[in-house]
Design a protein around this motif. Structure first.
Motif, mmCIF file in Angstrom:
data_model
loop_
_atom_site.group_PDB
_atom_site.id
_atom_site.type_symbol
_atom_site.label_atom_id
_atom_site.label_comp_id
_atom_site.label_asym_id
_atom_site.label_seq_id
_atom_site.Cartn_x
_atom_site.Cartn_y
_atom_site.Cartn_z
ATOM 1 N N ARG A 121 0.840 -1.017 -0.219
ATOM 2 C CA ARG A 121 -0.060 -0.413 0.235
ATOM 3 C C ARG A 121 1.211 1.535 0.529
ATOM 4 N NH1 ARG A 121 -4.876 0.515 3.786
ATOM 5 N NH2 ARG A 121 -5.673 2.839 3.165
ATOM 6 N N GLY A 122 1.424 1.308 1.157
ATOM 7 C CA GLY A 122 2.618 2.400 0.943
ATOM 8 C C GLY A 122 3.700 2.826 -0.811
ATOM 9 N N GLU A 126 3.081 5.695 -2.596
ATOM 10 C CA GLU A 126 4.308 6.479 -3.239
ATOM 11 C C GLU A 126 4.508 6.196 -5.679
ATOM 12 O OE1 GLU A 126 8.233 4.901 -1.890
ATOM 13 O OE2 GLU A 126 7.351 5.041 0.219
ATOM 14 N N LEU A 127 4.237 4.636 -6.347
ATOM 15 C CA LEU A 127 4.110 5.058 -7.291
ATOM 16 C C LEU A 127 2.949 6.385 -7.645
ATOM 17 C CD1 LEU A 127 4.858 3.890 -9.845
ATOM 18 C CD2 LEU A 127 3.093 2.236 -9.388
ATOM 19 N N ARG A 132 1.497 11.398 -10.422
ATOM 20 C CA ARG A 132 0.874 12.643 -10.343
ATOM 21 C C ARG A 132 1.916 13.392 -10.975
ATOM 22 N NH1 ARG A 132 -3.757 13.196 -6.103
ATOM 23 N NH2 ARG A 132 -2.987 15.663 -7.178
ATOM 24 N N GLN A 133 2.626 13.427 -10.933
ATOM 25 C CA GLN A 133 3.865 14.370 -11.147
ATOM 26 C C GLN A 133 4.557 14.287 -12.365
ATOM 27 O OE1 GLN A 133 4.804 16.216 -7.873
ATOM 28 N NE2 GLN A 133 6.507 17.787 -9.819
ATOM 29 N N VAL A 134 4.277 13.156 -12.888
ATOM 30 C CA VAL A 134 4.777 13.030 -14.489
ATOM 31 C C VAL A 134 3.719 13.667 -14.861
ATOM 32 C CG1 VAL A 134 5.327 11.917 -16.444
ATOM 33 C CG2 VAL A 134 6.554 11.293 -14.079
ATOM 34 N N ALA A 146 5.790 6.899 -19.308
ATOM 35 C CA ALA A 146 4.754 6.563 -17.866
ATOM 36 C C ALA A 146 4.049 5.898 -18.500
ATOM 37 C CB ALA A 146 4.886 7.884 -17.003
ATOM 38 N N ALA A 147 2.725 6.442 -19.742
ATOM 39 C CA ALA A 147 2.159 4.823 -19.440
ATOM 40 C C ALA A 147 2.477 2.881 -19.599
ATOM 41 C CB ALA A 147 1.305 6.038 -20.334
ATOM 42 N N LYS A 148 3.598 3.483 -20.358
ATOM 43 C CA LYS A 148 4.452 2.073 -20.444
ATOM 44 C C LYS A 148 4.544 1.521 -19.395
ATOM 45 C CE LYS A 148 7.349 -0.376 -23.678
ATOM 46 N NZ LYS A 148 6.922 -1.186 -22.767
ATOM 47 N N ILE A 149 5.333 2.039 -18.822
ATOM 48 C CA ILE A 149 5.656 1.817 -17.507
ATOM 49 C C ILE A 149 4.554 1.257 -16.138
ATOM 50 C CG2 ILE A 149 6.598 2.505 -15.279
ATOM 51 C CD1 ILE A 149 8.931 4.723 -16.737
#
Length: 170
Positions: A121-122, A126-127, A132-134, A146-149
């Protein structure tokens, strides 16, 4: 004697590792935390999450009814503070907590033994934060990467459950 009057029959393992705990544990956790300092409802939720290493985060639907019940019992007072409700133990509440300190089970104890790697969960939080930052400040190329990752990670998790390859094939 436990700090709660909830129904019995809940096994010791119930709720461990899944972010949920029996209602009595919420009550006990709130009383213990308020014994340290007055807090707002949101602060109580955060304090429980912090104390459990992020493995238990009670919802507003668990915290606020507990606060109301404790207030009805005269164990806490709720006062307005900058537009938010500050919850504090009353003298009766402090006495109640102190009388049960030695005999009550620690509602956070079950979370202390969990391995850090088990804190999915943690890690997910973080992910989510990084994603959200990206999304906010990344370039089009970075958002596409990021979408592919994320897609590959999702696929890898399902493959893990299916006992397939541990990493996706490129």
């Amino acid at each position: 004697m436990p700090m709660h009057r909830g129904r019995g029959g809940r096994g010791p393992g119930r709720g461990s590792g899944r972010g949920r705990a029996p209602r009595g544990d919420v009550r006990t956790a709130v009383l213990i935390l308020l014994g340290e300092e007055p807090m707002h409802g949101y602060q109580l939720m955060q304090a429980v999450a912090d104390r459990s290493g992020g493995r238990w985060t009670p919802s507003p639907g668990a915290i606020y009814p507990t606060i109301n019940q404790l207030e009805d019992e005269g164990l806490v007072t709720v006062t307005a503070d900058a537009g938010r409700k500050l919850v504090a133990l009353t003298d009766a509440g402090r006495q109640y907590v102190e009388e049960r300190r030695e005999t009550s089970a620690d509602p956070f104890a079950g979370f202390a033994n969990a391995e850090p790697a088990d804190d999915l969960r943690g890690l997910l939080e973080e992910l989510h934060s990084a994603t959200r930052q990206v999304a906010r400040s990344g370039s089009d190329e970075q958002r596409t990467a990021a979408a592919k990752i994320l897609s590959d990670a999702r696929r890898s998790l399902y493959l893990l459950l299916a006992d397939g390859p541990k990493t996706p094939e490129a």
